[in-house]
Design a protein around this motif. Sequence first.
Motif, PDB file in Angstrom:
ATOM      1  N   PRO A  17      30.758  44.612  40.060  1.00 37.61           N
ATOM      2  CA  PRO A  17      29.400  45.180  40.174  1.00 37.61           C
ATOM      3  C   PRO A  17      28.359  44.191  40.686  1.00 37.61           C
ATOM      4  CG  PRO A  17      30.375  45.645  38.018  1.00 37.61           C
ATOM      5  CD  PRO A  17      31.240  44.622  38.671  1.00 37.61           C
ATOM      6  N   ILE A  18      28.712  42.916  40.752  1.00 37.74           N
ATOM      7  CA  ILE A  18      27.774  41.899  41.235  1.00 37.74           C
ATOM      8  C   ILE A  18      28.082  41.628  42.709  1.00 37.74           C
ATOM      9  CG2 ILE A  18      27.018  39.503  41.004  1.00 37.74           C
ATOM     10  CD1 ILE A  18      27.664  39.663  38.048  1.00 37.74           C
ATOM     11  N   PRO A  19      27.141  41.877  43.629  1.00 38.77           N
ATOM     12  CA  PRO A  19      27.413  41.690  45.067  1.00 38.77           C
ATOM     13  C   PRO A  19      27.896  40.277  45.379  1.00 38.77           C
ATOM     14  CG  PRO A  19      25.337  42.850  44.756  1.00 38.77           C
ATOM     15  CD  PRO A  19      25.774  42.384  43.390  1.00 38.77           C
ATOM     16  N   GLY A  20      29.003  40.191  46.082  1.00 39.45           N
ATOM     17  CA  GLY A  20      29.547  38.902  46.493  1.00 39.45           C
ATOM     18  C   GLY A  20      30.482  38.263  45.500  1.00 39.45           C
ATOM     19  N   LEU A  21      30.443  38.706  44.233  1.00 43.50           N
ATOM     20  CA  LEU A  21      31.362  38.197  43.217  1.00 43.50           C
ATOM     21  C   LEU A  21      32.661  38.991  43.327  1.00 43.50           C
ATOM     22  CD1 LEU A  21      31.511  36.267  40.638  1.00 43.50           C
ATOM     23  CD2 LEU A  21      31.128  38.360  39.328  1.00 43.50           C
ATOM     24  N   VAL A  22      33.742  38.316  43.716  1.00 44.66           N
ATOM     25  CA  VAL A  22      34.986  39.013  44.048  1.00 44.66           C
ATOM     26  C   VAL A  22      36.159  38.363  43.325  1.00 44.66           C
ATOM     27  CG1 VAL A  22      36.467  39.842  45.912  1.00 44.66           C
ATOM     28  CG2 VAL A  22      34.034  39.485  46.341  1.00 44.66           C
ATOM     29  N   VAL A  23      36.971  39.186  42.666  1.00 42.73           N
ATOM     30  CA  VAL A  23      38.194  38.733  42.010  1.00 42.73           C
ATOM     31  C   VAL A  23      39.358  38.875  42.988  1.00 42.73           C
ATOM     32  CG1 VAL A  23      39.824  39.158  40.119  1.00 42.73           C
ATOM     33  CG2 VAL A  23      37.356  39.357  39.717  1.00 42.73           C
ATOM     34  N   PHE A  24      40.270  37.913  42.964  1.00 40.90           N
ATOM     35  CA  PHE A  24      41.473  37.980  43.782  1.00 40.90           C
ATOM     36  C   PHE A  24      42.713  37.849  42.894  1.00 40.90           C
ATOM     37  CE2 PHE A  24      38.520  37.258  47.130  1.00 40.90           C
ATOM     38  CZ  PHE A  24      39.120  37.721  48.291  1.00 40.90           C
ATOM     39  N   GLU A  25      43.627  38.802  43.048  1.00 41.80           N
ATOM     40  CA  GLU A  25      44.956  38.654  42.470  1.00 41.80           C
ATOM     41  C   GLU A  25      45.744  37.719  43.379  1.00 41.80           C
ATOM     42  OE1 GLU A  25      45.491  39.729  39.636  1.00 41.80           O
ATOM     43  OE2 GLU A  25      44.627  41.720  39.289  1.00 41.80           O
ATOM     44  N   LEU A  26      46.445  36.735  42.776  1.00 38.78           N
ATOM     45  CA  LEU A  26      47.154  35.735  43.565  1.00 38.78           C
ATOM     46  C   LEU A  26      48.665  35.873  43.388  1.00 38.78           C
ATOM     47  CD1 LEU A  26      45.041  32.541  42.712  1.00 38.78           C
ATOM     48  CD2 LEU A  26      44.740  34.116  44.629  1.00 38.78           C
ATOM     49  N   PRO A  27      49.427  35.780  44.468  1.00 41.85           N
ATOM     50  CA  PRO A  27      50.889  35.751  44.342  1.00 41.85           C
ATOM     51  C   PRO A  27      51.338  34.452  43.662  1.00 41.85           C
ATOM     52  CG  PRO A  27      50.187  36.233  46.605  1.00 41.85           C
ATOM     53  CD  PRO A  27      48.987  35.746  45.869  1.00 41.85           C
ATOM     54  N   VAL A  28      52.122  34.574  42.601  1.00 45.51           N
ATOM     55  CA  VAL A  28      52.697  33.418  41.924  1.00 45.51           C
ATOM     56  C   VAL A  28      54.218  33.569  41.951  1.00 45.51           C
ATOM     57  CG1 VAL A  28      52.798  32.079  39.794  1.00 45.51           C
ATOM     58  CG2 VAL A  28      50.670  33.236  40.427  1.00 45.51           C
ATOM     59  N   HIS A  29      54.906  32.511  42.341  1.00 51.23           N
ATOM     60  CA  HIS A  29      56.361  32.542  42.470  1.00 51.23           C
ATOM     61  C   HIS A  29      56.956  31.629  41.409  1.00 51.23           C
ATOM     62  CE1 HIS A  29      55.441  34.358  46.361  1.00 51.23           C
ATOM     63  NE2 HIS A  29      54.616  33.333  46.568  1.00 51.23           N
ATOM     64  N   GLY A  30      57.913  32.155  40.618  1.00 46.38           N
ATOM     65  CA  GLY A  30      58.461  31.355  39.539  1.00 46.38           C
ATOM     66  C   GLY A  30      59.942  31.570  39.327  1.00 46.38           C
ATOM     67  N   ASP A  31      60.554  30.603  38.642  1.00 49.66           N
ATOM     68  CA  ASP A  31      61.940  30.714  38.187  1.00 49.66           C
ATOM     69  C   ASP A  31      62.077  29.846  36.946  1.00 49.66           C
ATOM     70  OD1 ASP A  31      62.140  28.075  39.096  1.00 49.66           O
ATOM     71  OD2 ASP A  31      63.059  28.655  40.995  1.00 49.66           O
ATOM     72  N   ALA A  32      63.300  29.531  36.574  1.00 47.18           N
ATOM     73  CA  ALA A  32      63.532  28.784  35.335  1.00 47.18           C
ATOM     74  C   ALA A  32      62.913  27.399  35.363  1.00 47.18           C
ATOM     75  CB  ALA A  32      65.038  28.680  35.072  1.00 47.18           C
ATOM     76  N   ARG A  33      62.605  26.877  36.544  1.00 38.61           N
ATOM     77  CA  ARG A  33      62.019  25.543  36.650  1.00 38.61           C
ATOM     78  C   ARG A  33      60.509  25.530  36.446  1.00 38.61           C
ATOM     79  NH1 ARG A  33      63.891  24.513  42.620  1.00 38.61           N
ATOM     80  NH2 ARG A  33      63.155  26.680  42.633  1.00 38.61           N
ATOM     81  N   GLY A  34      59.874  26.691  36.609  1.00 38.96           N
ATOM     82  CA  GLY A  34      58.415  26.749  36.531  1.00 38.96           C
ATOM     83  C   GLY A  34      57.868  27.720  37.543  1.00 38.96           C
TER      84      GLY A  34
END
Length: 475
Positions: free
Chosen positions: A21-38
């Motif tokens: 609702p605040i102009p210019g304030l934008v959330v981004f979902e980020l791709p995260v890649h993981g496995d047993a190492r982290g």
Amino acid sequence: MTVAGGDDIEFGKALTRIETPIPGLVVFELPVHGDARGWFKENWQREKMTGAGLPDFGPVQNNVSFNDAVGTTRGIHAEPWDKWVSVATGRIFGAWVDLREGPTFGHVFTTEIDPSRAIFVPRGVGNSYQTLEPDTAYTYLVNDHWSPEASYSFLNLADETAAIAWPIPLADVEISAKDREHPRLVDVTPVPPKKTLVVGAAGQLGLALRQALGGSAHVEYVTRADLDVTDPGLDNARRWRDYGVIVNAAAYTAVDLAETPDGRQEAWAANVTGVAALARIAASHGITLVHVSSDYVFDGTLDRPYREDDAVRPLGVYGQTKAAGDAVVATVPRHYIVRTSWVIGEGKNFVRTMASLAERGVDPRVVDDQVGRLTFTSDLARVISYLLRSPHPYGVYNATSAGAATSWADIARSVFRLTGNDPARVQGISTDEYFAAASSPVAPRPRNSVLDLSKIERTGFRLSDGPTALAAYLS
């Protein structure tokens, strides 16, 4: 899915932009890649993120903040730069309050952020964070270097108007003494917009821009006496990071004098050297540069109106300097080149000259084979204000007053008629006849100066009808 150090991070998200609702304030979902190492993520990837709609805000500094205890709470601070905030480890609750001047002042947005989310926080939006897991580290990119002289605005974390629903009550968390003492919303001075600098404020267009942009404290009008853009010290003449827009309304416009040795030097200094200096500053500091171009960049040989993407072919020195200035401005990431023709405003101009001749009983000989449209500076200033107020794609926009194209002789006849004089007193002559009668250097003129207006009109902007505007101007 949980992996080593994963903290129940959601993996496999697509890079996604989420409005708030605040102009210019934008959330981004980020791709995260993981496995047993982290896990791994691209925390900042300019090409992908600007492609997803993030402003190309030009970060210059990267900061990391670490909190070992759950409930550590910071803010609410509105800073004089843009921020890209994400989490490296742990999880936070974030609250943002718009502290900028305008109708959304006081609007609030909250969300949780973990390593799979980030948020872009524009300048003047207050931000605050509360840690929800131990050993939380968040990182933020900013597009200005920290300075002790930087101006901040603050809001109390417990402000009743914002009424932020903190997951952990403020009475039970660690807060700095300074943050506890910040003012309530009613006592906060709104953050003004970044400054707008109008160069050439005493000229015809500059005077019209004073009307269009108004007298707000963040708009600064300067003449050459106030700021010489050819001065070698221009880089340090202002704290340029405080500016969001430069409107270059200054130019050397003595078309015929530009054909003389002294005039050539002055034209190149004002229209190219000075413009290049402004372009360098705008590119370095993320400033939007508005530059006014001319029909003289074309040779006038086309049998149709000139579009923004037509190749330039200037005939004389003035046109050459304007074309060179355009090429320089086009290198600035955030630029508007407003191309115009036959400008009429306050001060000496063709319409006033014809009106004066009519009243003094002089019967002029006026060129009748050069065709174009008048541009009233009120229209030109409205276009500039419009492009800045409702941002449109950067680039070149043609802008003249609307209506049928006409010759200089026909405009002179209209002036005579509108001032109650006989239009038949105006005698049309050819450009060749005009050149032959000249006693001093005369610059070559494009025969066709008609500019195609469809690009600006497609944005929804409506230009004034030229004949109607001429009548109003003379009245």
